[in-house]
Design an enzyme around this catalytic site. Structure first.
Site, PDB file in Angstrom:
ATOM      1  N   ARG A  61      23.604  -4.375 -16.518  1.00 26.25           N
ATOM      2  CA  ARG A  61      22.171  -4.113 -16.414  1.00 26.25           C
ATOM      3  C   ARG A  61      21.869  -2.826 -15.662  1.00 26.25           C
ATOM      4  NH1 ARG A  61      25.369  -7.735 -17.098  1.00 26.25           N
ATOM      5  NH2 ARG A  61      25.406  -8.231 -14.884  1.00 26.25           N
ATOM      6  N   CYS A 115      20.784 -13.498 -12.421  1.00 31.57           N
ATOM      7  CA  CYS A 115      21.083 -12.075 -12.243  1.00 31.57           C
ATOM      8  C   CYS A 115      19.778 -11.394 -11.864  1.00 31.57           C
ATOM      9  CB  CYS A 115      21.652 -11.456 -13.517  1.00 31.57           C
ATOM     10  SG  CYS A 115      21.844  -9.659 -13.428  1.00 31.57           S
ATOM     11  N   THR A 121      19.108  -8.100 -11.393  1.00 32.20           N
ATOM     12  CA  THR A 121      18.818  -6.888 -12.153  1.00 32.20           C
ATOM     13  C   THR A 121      18.310  -7.217 -13.547  1.00 32.20           C
ATOM     14  OG1 THR A 121      20.669  -5.905 -10.951  1.00 32.20           O
ATOM     15  CG2 THR A 121      19.698  -4.590 -12.705  1.00 32.20           C
ATOM     16  N   THR A 142      21.384  -4.276  -6.265  1.00 29.03           N
ATOM     17  CA  THR A 142      22.043  -3.203  -6.998  1.00 29.03           C
ATOM     18  C   THR A 142      21.135  -1.987  -7.091  1.00 29.03           C
ATOM     19  OG1 THR A 142      21.191  -3.888  -9.150  1.00 29.03           O
ATOM     20  CG2 THR A 142      23.279  -4.892  -8.427  1.00 29.03           C
ATOM     21  N   LYS A 153      32.900  -8.874  -7.889  1.00 24.63           N
ATOM     22  CA  LYS A 153      33.136  -8.762  -9.330  1.00 24.63           C
ATOM     23  C   LYS A 153      34.595  -8.427  -9.644  1.00 24.63           C
ATOM     24  CE  LYS A 153      28.506  -7.530 -11.087  1.00 24.63           C
ATOM     25  NZ  LYS A 153      28.367  -8.594 -12.090  1.00 24.63           N
ATOM     26  N   CYS A 163      21.287  -9.578  -5.188  1.00 25.76           N
ATOM     27  CA  CYS A 163      22.289  -9.451  -6.249  1.00 25.76           C
ATOM     28  C   CYS A 163      23.046 -10.765  -6.208  1.00 25.76           C
ATOM     29  CB  CYS A 163      23.225  -8.267  -5.992  1.00 25.76           C
ATOM     30  SG  CYS A 163      24.677  -8.242  -7.061  1.00 25.76           S
TER      31      CYS A 163
END
Length: 232
Positions: free
Chosen positions: A50, A84, A86, A126, A166, A196
């Site tokens: 994203r 999520c 974003t 983010t 991640k 996030c």
């Protein structure tokens, strides 16, 4: 009240999807399997990044997001969740693609902080979320001032999410990220918004103990209530 089936548009990333599912389970009042809610999960790791889409002209995530939403609706989901932050930049397109409600995690977080009387919060998110103004728009009028990390602090937050959680690096050095968080607290933040969905995991995995607000948890609690179960 008949319980509703929840659908999770997941895969952004897989651990964040599992985190939301776990929070739904842990915060549902239940004494047996049958007391829990039915949850459908599409951990769609084909959804393009994203932040890349927002800032760098990367692949559009909307086709995959809406495909997941429609697929979950066809399978019987009556309430959809997007773990999520974003991805909420694309919320309107997702909601328009289905006839069932899609809960808005950022609005729920703003409402929760307002109800708790928080006046100033630090936003950890983010680059895509910050620069797209996803939180800023939702917090306008909520009476909660947002503090954003400086350039170095923002890089540290991004690195924690992408190169730490991640990337599956459980030995990741969190010193820079911790410093960015502590700076926001010194500047007057009463709580740090984990904006996030990798960040709640980071706080737990790396043992960072600071005052935080977890939007994933706010989403889970709202979903439980709206699906017709009780929270604990």
């Amino acid at each position: 009240m008949t319980k509703k089936t929840i659908g999770i548009i997941g895969g952004m990333g897989p651990l964040s999807t599992a985190d939301l599912f776990e929070k739904i389970i842990l915060h549902t009042r239940a004494s047996c399997d049958q007391d829990h809610l039915r949850v459908l999960i599409d951990s769609n790791t084909n959804i393009p990044d994203r932040t890349e889409a927002i800032l760098c002209g990367g692949a559009d995530p909307v086709p995959e997001l809406t495909a997941s939403a429609r697929g979950l609706e066809r399978q019987g989901a009556e309430l959809l969740l997007i773990p999520c932050n974003t991805a909420h930049h694309f919320y309107d397109a997702v909601q328009a693609s289905v006839s069932v409600p899609v809960l808005h995690m950022i609005r729920l977080t703003a409402q929760a902080l307002r109800e708790r009387g928080v006046e100033t919060a630090g936003l950890l998110a983010t680059d895509g979320t910050v620069q797209a103004g996803v939180y800023q728009r939702c917090f306008e009028g909520a009476g909660v001032r947002l503090l954003i990390p400086d350039e170095a602090g923002q890089r540290a937050v991004m690195d924690l999410a992408y190169q730490g959680v991640k990337a599956g690096r459980w030995d990741y050095d969190t010193a820079s990220a911790r410093a960015a968080m502590e700076t926001l607290l010194r500047q007057g933040a009463e709580t740090l918004i984990l904006g996030c969905t990798e960040l709640p995991l980071a706080m737990k995995l790396y043992g960072i103990d600071l005052p935080v607000t977890d939007p994933t948890l706010e989403l889970a609690l709202a979903a439980i209530a709206q699906a017709g179960a009780e929270t604990v």
